[in-house]
Design a protein around this motif. Sequence first.
Motif, short mmCIF file in Angstrom:
data_model
loop_
_atom_site.label_atom_id
_atom_site.label_comp_id
_atom_site.label_asym_id
_atom_site.label_seq_id
_atom_site.Cartn_x
_atom_site.Cartn_y
_atom_site.Cartn_z
N ARG A 9 0.87 -1.19 0.00
CA ARG A 9 0.00 0.00 0.00
C ARG A 9 0.90 1.23 0.00
NH1 ARG A 9 -5.22 0.12 1.27
NH2 ARG A 9 -5.02 1.89 2.68
N VAL A 10 0.80 2.01 -1.05
CA VAL A 10 1.62 3.23 -1.13
C VAL A 10 0.69 4.42 -1.28
CG1 VAL A 10 3.62 2.08 -2.15
CG2 VAL A 10 1.87 3.01 -3.64
N ARG A 11 1.25 5.57 -1.00
CA ARG A 11 0.38 6.76 -1.12
C ARG A 11 1.15 7.90 -1.76
NH1 ARG A 11 3.77 10.09 1.33
NH2 ARG A 11 4.21 9.74 3.51
N PHE A 12 0.40 8.75 -2.44
CA PHE A 12 0.95 10.04 -2.86
C PHE A 12 0.22 11.04 -2.00
CE2 PHE A 12 0.83 13.69 -5.98
CZ PHE A 12 2.14 14.07 -5.72
N ALA A 13 0.98 11.95 -1.40
CA ALA A 13 0.37 12.81 -0.38
C ALA A 13 0.68 14.28 -0.63
CB ALA A 13 0.88 12.38 1.00
N ALA A 28 4.67 10.68 -7.43
CA ALA A 28 3.40 9.98 -7.64
C ALA A 28 3.62 8.78 -8.55
CB ALA A 28 2.37 10.94 -8.24
N LEU A 29 4.40 8.98 -9.60
CA LEU A 29 4.63 7.92 -10.57
C LEU A 29 5.34 6.71 -9.95
CD1 LEU A 29 4.65 6.84 -13.50
CD2 LEU A 29 6.82 8.04 -13.84
N PHE A 30 6.41 6.97 -9.20
CA PHE A 30 7.15 5.84 -8.58
C PHE A 30 6.23 5.05 -7.65
CE2 PHE A 30 11.84 7.51 -8.99
CZ PHE A 30 11.73 7.39 -10.36
N ALA A 35 3.06 0.20 -6.85
CA ALA A 35 1.77 -0.41 -6.48
C ALA A 35 1.27 -1.32 -7.60
CB ALA A 35 0.74 0.67 -6.17
N ARG A 36 1.27 -0.81 -8.81
CA ARG A 36 0.73 -1.60 -9.93
C ARG A 36 1.57 -2.84 -10.20
NH1 ARG A 36 -2.97 0.40 -8.65
NH2 ARG A 36 -4.22 2.07 -9.53
N HIS A 37 2.90 -2.69 -10.09
CA HIS A 37 3.78 -3.84 -10.35
C HIS A 37 3.48 -4.98 -9.37
CE1 HIS A 37 7.45 -5.82 -11.83
NE2 HIS A 37 7.59 -6.24 -10.58
N HIS A 38 3.16 -4.60 -8.13
CA HIS A 38 2.95 -5.62 -7.09
C HIS A 38 1.47 -5.88 -6.82
CE1 HIS A 38 7.18 -5.95 -6.00
NE2 HIS A 38 7.26 -4.65 -6.14
N GLN A 39 0.61 -5.42 -7.72
CA GLN A 39 -0.85 -5.55 -7.50
C GLN A 39 -1.25 -5.00 -6.13
OE1 GLN A 39 0.52 -8.94 -8.60
NE2 GLN A 39 0.40 -7.91 -10.57
N GLY A 40 -0.59 -3.90 -5.77
CA GLY A 40 -0.92 -3.27 -4.49
C GLY A 40 -1.89 -2.13 -4.68
N GLU A 41 -2.01 -1.29 -3.65
CA GLU A 41 -2.95 -0.17 -3.73
C GLU A 41 -2.23 1.16 -3.72
OE1 GLU A 41 -5.08 -1.86 -0.63
OE2 GLU A 41 -6.22 -3.05 -2.07
N PHE A 42 -2.76 2.06 -4.52
CA PHE A 42 -2.18 3.39 -4.65
C PHE A 42 -3.21 4.38 -4.08
CE2 PHE A 42 -1.48 7.10 -7.71
CZ PHE A 42 -0.39 7.60 -7.01
N ILE A 43 -2.78 5.10 -3.08
CA ILE A 43 -3.71 5.95 -2.33
C ILE A 43 -3.36 7.42 -2.51
CG2 ILE A 43 -4.38 6.53 0.08
CD1 ILE A 43 -3.32 3.24 0.10
#
Length: 494
Positions: A9-13, A28-30, A35-43
Amino acid sequence: MPHAQSKIRVRFAPSPTGTLHIGGARTALFNFLFARHHQGEFILRIEDTDTLRNSETALKQQLDDLKWLGLEWDEGIINAQGESIGPYGPYRQSERRPLYEQYLHQLIEQGLAYYCFMSEADVESEKAACKIARQPYRPSSPDRDQPLAKALERLKQGNTAVIRFKAPETPKTYTIEDLVRGTVTFSTQEAGDFIIARTDGMPMYNFACVIDDALMEISHVFRGEEHLTNTLRQLMLFDALNLKPPVYGHASIILGASGKKLSKRDGAAACDAYREQGYLPQAVINYMALLGWNDGTEQEHYTLPELIQAFSTSGLNAAAPVFDLKKLTWLNHQHLIHLSPEDLWRKLAPWMPQTSQPPVLTTLEAWQDAFCRTVQPHLNTLLDARRIYEALCSPTLTFDEAALDVLSWPTTAGVLHAWIEGLSSTQTLTPSSFQTLLKDIQSTQGIKGKALFMPLRVAMIGMAHGTELKQLIELLPRDRLLDRARTCQQRCVS
Ligand code: GLU
């Protein structure tokens, strides 16, 4: 420090205090790619505790920029009206105050934070004294060891206080395995008793960030190296609150050509400027990914799905990247030439002046298709197609400087005369009848190359350079070609 959470779970804040800087967009991109590479969530979390500097316009603009870039998020606010999606909300810090208060009280009650009643003037004079002594500023508040009951009494009497975190008296070190910089060690000596809440109770960034990263179960944080000093304070807070910090990766600052932090002086530092200059979001994304990351190959041109596939933290590096507008423009060209004519037209259409309509030869779609195929190899930005579109669609012919020069050549009048003659005796111009016509003019006038092609191009679009003649005849009906040739002839004679 290994991360306990299994879910990425990563976030751009961002703080909504200005436009989205290229550095912010890269952050934001990194996060997004990881997140997308690891099928995680981008918040997407909005850090709006600095009420004086917040702007709703800036927030809206930043959301628009992220959407334009295609960095869709899974959780967070979805519009500037504050609507949000996801189970960890609210996602605007200004709406999370009750949560922060709970943890602020916990620290105060445990004696790990205290109310500090020092006036601004006292703080300023302490700072000035430290500056003269060339020492880092470490506040020495008389209220550090004041009993809590006494502090509460003073507050009740109407005195105002900030809340400071108590830096440990015995120095302590924190070591992290930064995903960009490797092992980084911090000493608490570098931080004094720092403020965690303002006099109005609003938490400071470092505090709110720690609480949110913990409560939102953020596993990894990619951000700019300018946050390294905050990281120390955040680690101190995680420790005091007995919470688990995320894994950090601090990307190096993007430099401008001057060797200093990328700024307006180096061209455009804001993401929206590239949108306005006719850059494609996929090219901006592609270029930003290369500012501090590579996959160990020579590849430079990536689509977003390719970046998601290739992104790995082992490709992140700490060397400060230099923003190179030429390279971004080259990548933009690469992305433009890979678009299908339909996609290119969809991108171009909003940029084309609405005042004049294309001269229809068969269907409008066929014209648009031919137009795209004609301009595509020459485009660096979408804006580059405007001039030629205008030249083709405008009912009147205007000449650029190079065209005026061509009109002054002694051989030009003869070429134009022969061109008009030829056009007049041709009903429909096809690529092969055009070739025959060219050959005729060449032999009757005894002229070839530049002296032949340039006057003809001027007679078609008012420009001496650029597009190939045989493509232009697909875009202009014979009558208009004839009209234009006559206008040109008059101009040539006068
Ligand atoms: N609000 C901070 C900023 O805009 C974010 C810092 C962080 O990612 O922790 O710089």
